[in-house]
Enzyme design. Structure first.
Site, PDB file in Angstrom:
ATOM      1  N   CYS A   1       7.872   3.385  12.179  1.00  0.00           N
ATOM      2  CA  CYS A   1       6.856   1.849  11.806  1.00  0.00           C
ATOM      3  C   CYS A   1       7.340   0.452  11.507  1.00  0.00           C
ATOM      4  CB  CYS A   1       6.421   1.774   9.896  1.00  0.00           C
ATOM      5  SG  CYS A   1       5.931   3.262   9.702  1.00  0.00           S
TER       6      CYS A   1
ATOM      7  N   HIS B   1      -0.857   8.335  10.112  1.00  0.00           N
ATOM      8  CA  HIS B   1      -0.852   7.781  11.381  1.00  0.00           C
ATOM      9  C   HIS B   1      -0.457   9.484  12.136  1.00  0.00           C
ATOM     10  CE1 HIS B   1       0.513   3.738  10.169  1.00  0.00           C
ATOM     11  NE2 HIS B   1      -1.325   3.811  10.206  1.00  0.00           N
TER      12      HIS B   1
ATOM     13  N   LEU C   1       0.659  -1.090   0.093  1.00  0.00           N
ATOM     14  CA  LEU C   1      -0.205  -0.110   0.563  1.00  0.00           C
ATOM     15  C   LEU C   1       0.780   1.501  -0.143  1.00  0.00           C
ATOM     16  CD1 LEU C   1      -2.607  -1.280   2.948  1.00  0.00           C
ATOM     17  CD2 LEU C   1      -3.392  -1.059   0.706  1.00  0.00           C
TER      18      LEU C   1
END
Ligand code: GLY
Length: 253
Positions: A248, A161, A18
């Site tokens: 991440c 995020h 993604l």
């Protein structure tokens, strides 16, 4: 102090993962080199690294942070908001079982990505984003409060995020960008403010005696060095192409 991190080597399927960025197609070999350097930097910070093997089934699964929220005494297995990533939790729960006995789970219809969770000592900030919904945020808040932590829910306006634009450095200091610069939830912290052009570097990680930052942001490096931090710079170009950042790529606990 962090003693452990979990990371996962990116698979070739990363290339079909993604992304919302227009930075181009990642170079897989360069990505592997950048990931190896990331692992070495973590080792320099004094943590034991558990590295999971690459898997082709889940293109985005190198972004292990989204599948769990790890605290000193318990683990929360999330319910990632992107359909293609949802079952990444199975592997992360299995590896977390080698470190934890106490588990909580975010349950549907709640969704939650670990990238939306920022811990600052005994206070957690929970972003509501494209990936984390209100129900998921409420579930995590209840879990954290039952464990005597404070928790504040922050609906996001722009960032992908929560941790895309903010990091906790310890010592009551935050590094903040964009919508978090004057957000009232962070008023009690001393802030290192990152300008619009350097926004990507707000996603940095404090690991023991170091702050790891993306390379190519001399102003951010200077601000952190002036504030007394030792920095490690890492090229994150191929990670950034798929909306990823330094936080991440690992679970730190
Ligand atoms: N490519 C990272 C994500 O979309 O979750």
């Amino acid at each position: 102090m962090f003693t452990n991190v979990i990371v996962k080597k990116p698979g070739k399927s990363y290339l079909s993962g993604l992304t919302t960025s227009d930075l181009g197609k990642p170079d897989y070999e360069l990505l592997l080199t950048q990931h190896e350097r990331y692992v070495k930097a973590l080792e320099k910070c004094g943590v034991a690294v558990t590295e999971l093997a690459a898997s082709e089934e889940f293109p985005d699964s190198t972004f292990v942070e989204d599948a769990a929220v790890l605290t000193p005494n318990f683990a929360v297995i999330t319910n990632p908001g992107a359909e293609s990533r949802n079952a990444e939790t199975v592997e992360i729960e299995a590896v977390a079982k080698t470190f934890y006995r106490k588990f909580y789970f975010i349950q549907a219809p709640g969704t939650l990505d670990g990238g939306d969770i920022l811990q600052a000592d005994d206070h957690f900030y929970i972003g509501i984003s494209e990936r984390t919904n209100e129900e998921g945020a409420k579930q995590l808040k209840e879990i954290l409060e039952s464990e005597n932590y404070y928790a504040t829910i922050i609906p996001l306006k722009e960032f992908f995020h929560l941790k895309t634009g903010i990091a906790y450095l310890g010592n009551n200091q935050m590094i903040v960008a964009g919508e978090f610069v004057s957000h009232p939830a962070f008023n009690s912290y001393e802030k290192i403010v990152i300008g619009k052009e350097d926004e990507y570097s707000a996603n940095c990680i404090q690991v023991n005696d170091y702050v790891i930052i993306p390379s190519g942001f001399p102003e951010t490096n200077r601000k952190l060095t002036d504030a007394g931090y030792q920095t490690i710079e890492l090229d994150m170009s191929e990670v950034q192409k798929h909306d990823g950042g330094l936080s991440c790529l690992s679970l730190r606990f």
